[in-house]
Design a protein around this motif. Sequence first.
Motif: not given
Length: 377
Positions: A193, A220-223, A268-271, A293-294, A296
């Motif tokens: 990340r 499992d990450e929302r981009v 709700r972004p993960d990236r 927000h790691e 990116c």
Amino acid sequence: MSAGLQLERLRRRVAEDPALGANRDAPPALATVRSAVARAVREEGVLLPPDELARLVREVTDALAGLGPAQPLLRDPAVTDVLVNGPDEVWVERDGRLERTSVRFADAAAVHAAALRVLAPLGLRLDRGRPWVDARLPDGSRLHALLPPLAPGGPVISVRRFAAVNHTWEALLRSGAVPADAATLLREAVAARRAIVCCGRTGTGKTTLLNLLLAEVGDDERVLIIEDAPELRPRCAHAVRLEARPPNAEGAGEVTIRDLVRQALRMRPDRIVVGEVRGVEVVDMLQALATGHEGCMTTVHARAADEALVRLEGMALLAGLPLAAARAQLSVGLDLLAVLSRGPGGRRGLVQIAQLEPRDGDGPLRVRQLWQRESWS
């Protein structure tokens, strides 16, 4: 009558068909063109082989709804750029090399008319009141056009196409564009990340590399992917695309990259992945990086890692962020810079991976080289 004369008579008859000019605000549909060609063939009483008939339909469609004589260049999968410098000067970039073509327009007015035909369905203007335009075409290509007196030699059109090919790490390894040790370093950085900026000049492969980095993101990450033209082709499981919108013919309705970065922060972004940072949106991107927000990722036009940092600082300054604050946020949020360039024979590839060094007081940002290309062999 020779076949050539028959075709010329058919072209003239099709061009005079009233159905093709029924709607002056939009180019005719393909079905309308085919019907007009069929009528002309029937009225002339000629028999055309299927390949000649298909070619005639293409010619008429190109002349009425496309870039006219330059339209066939856009069907060449090896062409990435079509550059119309004037009626007698049309260039393409093919397989990484610029080359002049034999394509000719009748005159400068024909170049302008070709641009208008493409822009009409998009509701965009190109006239003395608005002598330049940026547009995204239905296939995702980007078109820019400029009129005199801004272009004294006559109308200029630039079209940037995007390959429909989904590149793989294996393909880049085989071509030497990204050596194995560099690929491993980048893939591990995505898994960890790390925030990554892909840097390079136009056409060096920044988007290609960013696509591959995106493919490494976990399921499992929302981009949240933000672009002004849909160049990225995410293969991650949970991706949401946001696309900027230019102003309409009246100058209203614009939605900027900065607007979308702000919206993405509420989703709700993960990236967050921005196709390219060019201006004030860098401030919101930096704030996203600095607030946890790691991972990116984005791209920026720059020839080297140091130059990329200077460009990012400059964008932040233009947005009103003090230099000290810009450097502090970059230092906290940014991890790696991957630099791409062109080598001998137009080859594209990765040339450097650098890591942002911890700041020493209030001094300038510095990078430490993690990987450097030694040769293009």
